[in-house]
Scaffold this active site. Sequence first.
Site, mmCIF file in Angstrom:
data_model
loop_
_atom_site.group_PDB
_atom_site.id
_atom_site.type_symbol
_atom_site.label_atom_id
_atom_site.label_comp_id
_atom_site.label_asym_id
_atom_site.label_seq_id
_atom_site.Cartn_x
_atom_site.Cartn_y
_atom_site.Cartn_z
ATOM 1 N N GLU A 161 -1.431 -4.937 8.850
ATOM 2 C CA GLU A 161 -0.662 -4.292 9.918
ATOM 3 C C GLU A 161 -1.346 -4.449 11.264
ATOM 4 O OE1 GLU A 161 0.012 -0.185 8.902
ATOM 5 O OE2 GLU A 161 0.865 -0.679 6.938
ATOM 6 N N ASP A 205 -0.950 -6.162 0.113
ATOM 7 C CA ASP A 205 -1.303 -5.457 1.350
ATOM 8 C C ASP A 205 -2.811 -5.268 1.427
ATOM 9 O OD1 ASP A 205 0.768 -4.864 3.102
ATOM 10 O OD2 ASP A 205 1.328 -3.001 2.083
ATOM 11 N N GLU A 254 9.149 -3.715 10.596
ATOM 12 C CA GLU A 254 9.571 -2.471 9.949
ATOM 13 C C GLU A 254 10.122 -1.489 10.975
ATOM 14 O OE1 GLU A 254 6.800 -0.854 7.130
ATOM 15 O OE2 GLU A 254 7.722 1.123 7.141
ATOM 16 N N LYS A 294 -1.282 -9.301 3.436
ATOM 17 C CA LYS A 294 -0.520 -8.750 4.561
ATOM 18 C C LYS A 294 -1.362 -7.700 5.249
ATOM 19 C CE LYS A 294 3.347 -6.004 4.053
ATOM 20 N NZ LYS A 294 2.869 -4.790 4.765
ATOM 21 N N ASP A 352 0.844 -1.202 0.000
ATOM 22 C CA ASP A 352 0.000 0.000 0.000
ATOM 23 C C ASP A 352 0.881 1.254 0.000
ATOM 24 O OD1 ASP A 352 0.896 -0.229 2.597
ATOM 25 O OD2 ASP A 352 -1.045 0.195 3.529
ATOM 26 N N SER A 353 2.223 1.067 0.043
ATOM 27 C CA SER A 353 3.156 2.166 -0.218
ATOM 28 C C SER A 353 2.875 2.775 -1.585
ATOM 29 C CB SER A 353 4.609 1.671 -0.150
ATOM 30 O OG SER A 353 4.791 0.537 -0.987
HETATM 31 N N1 LIG Z 1 9.539 5.055 -0.692
HETATM 32 C C1 LIG Z 1 9.029 4.492 0.408
HETATM 33 N N2 LIG Z 1 9.794 3.626 1.098
HETATM 34 C C2 LIG Z 1 9.329 3.038 2.228
HETATM 35 O O1 LIG Z 1 10.062 2.207 2.822
HETATM 36 C C3 LIG Z 1 8.013 3.373 2.684
HETATM 37 C C4 LIG Z 1 7.249 4.261 1.905
HETATM 38 N N3 LIG Z 1 7.778 4.828 0.796
HETATM 39 N N4 LIG Z 1 5.979 4.588 2.254
HETATM 40 C C5 LIG Z 1 5.327 3.821 3.296
HETATM 41 C C6 LIG Z 1 6.265 3.545 4.381
HETATM 42 C C7 LIG Z 1 6.757 4.774 5.107
HETATM 43 N N5 LIG Z 1 8.105 4.366 5.488
HETATM 44 C C8 LIG Z 1 9.051 5.163 6.112
HETATM 45 C C9 LIG Z 1 9.191 6.485 5.785
HETATM 46 C C10 LIG Z 1 10.156 7.270 6.397
HETATM 47 C C11 LIG Z 1 11.007 6.695 7.334
HETATM 48 C C12 LIG Z 1 12.076 7.563 7.983
HETATM 49 O O2 LIG Z 1 12.327 8.646 7.541
HETATM 50 N N6 LIG Z 1 12.733 7.093 9.031
HETATM 51 C C13 LIG Z 1 13.789 7.789 9.758
HETATM 52 C C14 LIG Z 1 13.828 7.238 11.170
HETATM 53 C C15 LIG Z 1 13.862 8.323 12.188
HETATM 54 C C16 LIG Z 1 14.036 7.727 13.576
HETATM 55 O O3 LIG Z 1 15.197 7.541 13.958
HETATM 56 O O4 LIG Z 1 13.034 7.419 14.254
HETATM 57 C C17 LIG Z 1 15.153 7.553 9.107
HETATM 58 O O5 LIG Z 1 15.946 8.480 9.059
HETATM 59 O O6 LIG Z 1 15.422 6.414 8.632
HETATM 60 C C18 LIG Z 1 10.873 5.369 7.662
HETATM 61 C C19 LIG Z 1 9.894 4.592 7.038
HETATM 62 C C20 LIG Z 1 8.362 3.020 5.035
HETATM 63 N N7 LIG Z 1 7.501 2.882 3.898
HETATM 64 C C1 LIG Z 2 7.428 -1.715 2.794
HETATM 65 C C2 LIG Z 2 6.451 -2.822 2.866
HETATM 66 C C3 LIG Z 2 6.711 -3.731 4.010
HETATM 67 C C4 LIG Z 2 5.011 -2.353 2.814
HETATM 68 O O1 LIG Z 2 4.200 -2.626 3.657
HETATM 69 C C5 LIG Z 2 4.599 -1.534 1.659
HETATM 70 O O2 LIG Z 2 5.353 -1.394 0.683
HETATM 71 O O3 LIG Z 2 3.469 -1.041 1.710
HETATM 72 MG MG LIG Z 3 2.362 -1.604 3.389
#
Ligand SMILES: Nc1nc(=O)c2c([nH]1)NC[C@@H]1CN(c3ccc(C(=O)N[C@@H](CCC(=O)O)C(=O)O)cc3)CN21
Ligand SMILES: CC(C)C(=O)C(=O)O
Ligand SMILES: [Mg+2]
Length: 271
Positions: free
Chosen positions: A122, A91, A189, A120, A52-53
């Site tokens: 959540e 998803d 995740e 899948k 669902d991303s």
């Molecule tokens: N392009 C993309 N990749 C993804 O993995 C993803 C999506 N979109 N959309 C749905 C979710 C959102 N996700 C995300 C988006 C941002 C972070 C992020 O910026 N994380 C910070 C962590 C900050 C902390 O320390 O708490 C990082 O810097 O990694 C993590 C997962 C994972 N999923």
């Molecule tokens: C990143 C994976 C685990 C997901 O749930 C998604 O792409 O929506």
């Molecule tokens: Mg998802």
Amino acid sequence: MYANAATGAPVTVPDLHERKRRAEKIVSITSYDASIAARADEAGVDLVLVGDSLGMVVQGHTSTLPVTVDAMVYHTACVARGLRRALLVADMPFMSFRDPATALTNAARLMAEGGAAMVKLEGAGWVCEVIDALKRHEVPVCAHLGLTPQSVHRLGGYRVQGRASADAQRLKADAKAVQDAGADLLVLECVPATLAAEITQELRIPTIGIGAGAACDGQVLVVYDLLGITPGKRPRFTKDFLASTQSVVDAIAAYTHAVRSGEFPAAEHSY
Ligand SMILES: Nc1nc(=O)c2c([nH]1)NC[C@@H]1CN(c3ccc(C(=O)N[C@@H](CCC(=O)O)C(=O)O)cc3)CN21
Ligand SMILES: CC(C)C(=O)C(=O)O
Ligand SMILES: [Mg+2]
């Protein structure tokens, strides 16, 4: 050798459990269309997730919440036409599994119209009852814990989960609960690598990590992250595999190899 990659035989749910027993990594990427799906299949990816991303990377929304069941069915059917061997997982979008009856109706569409072999969803808690209902109706289920993007408004952002010890204990209990409810797989995740390692060791079912360290039984990435296409600041757990290769298939194959060999994720991609 990885039996299915060598023989071209379709990947099954029992195969994934066998992989955990043999300590062979499970390789997964997302896909939303037939062309990328075909390249992933060709590169030897085991499991293709219609995430669902797609609400963010395909539709351009700032969260996954606007994604509908219709959109998921459409993209799942597109991906199915590109696959020969990889297991197809879809998803269940926001609110589509809010009670067992609704979940059964929507999972049936993802499988019958979309061609998914597994769905899948959540969360834990009340979600366990939904997992149980799906399993009793022969729907294989992948659970998803840690950073659950459909909870973004409660969590207050896309942040690492399970850092405080009380949160870590709750996550471990949730992981056992979804396994007991009948989940076949668990996506973890954005959780600390040490916590993901402990959960992986304690569970019978395979864990698939994204930002959860190298000890998980498998890894998953959003395909546009591993091709370096995603705009803006990239999360720590991503890596652009196209930067050091010549083609999309080569980049996906490099990712596949790096996961199987344990090179990816490295410490710099983990929390
Ligand atoms: N392009 C993309 N990749 C993804 O993995 C993803 C999506 N979109 N959309 C749905 C979710 C959102 N996700 C995300 C988006 C941002 C972070 C992020 O910026 N994380 C910070 C962590 C900050 C902390 O320390 O708490 C990082 O810097 O990694 C993590 C997962 C994972 N999923
Ligand atoms: C990143 C994976 C685990 C997901 O749930 C998604 O792409 O929506
Ligand atoms: Mg998802």
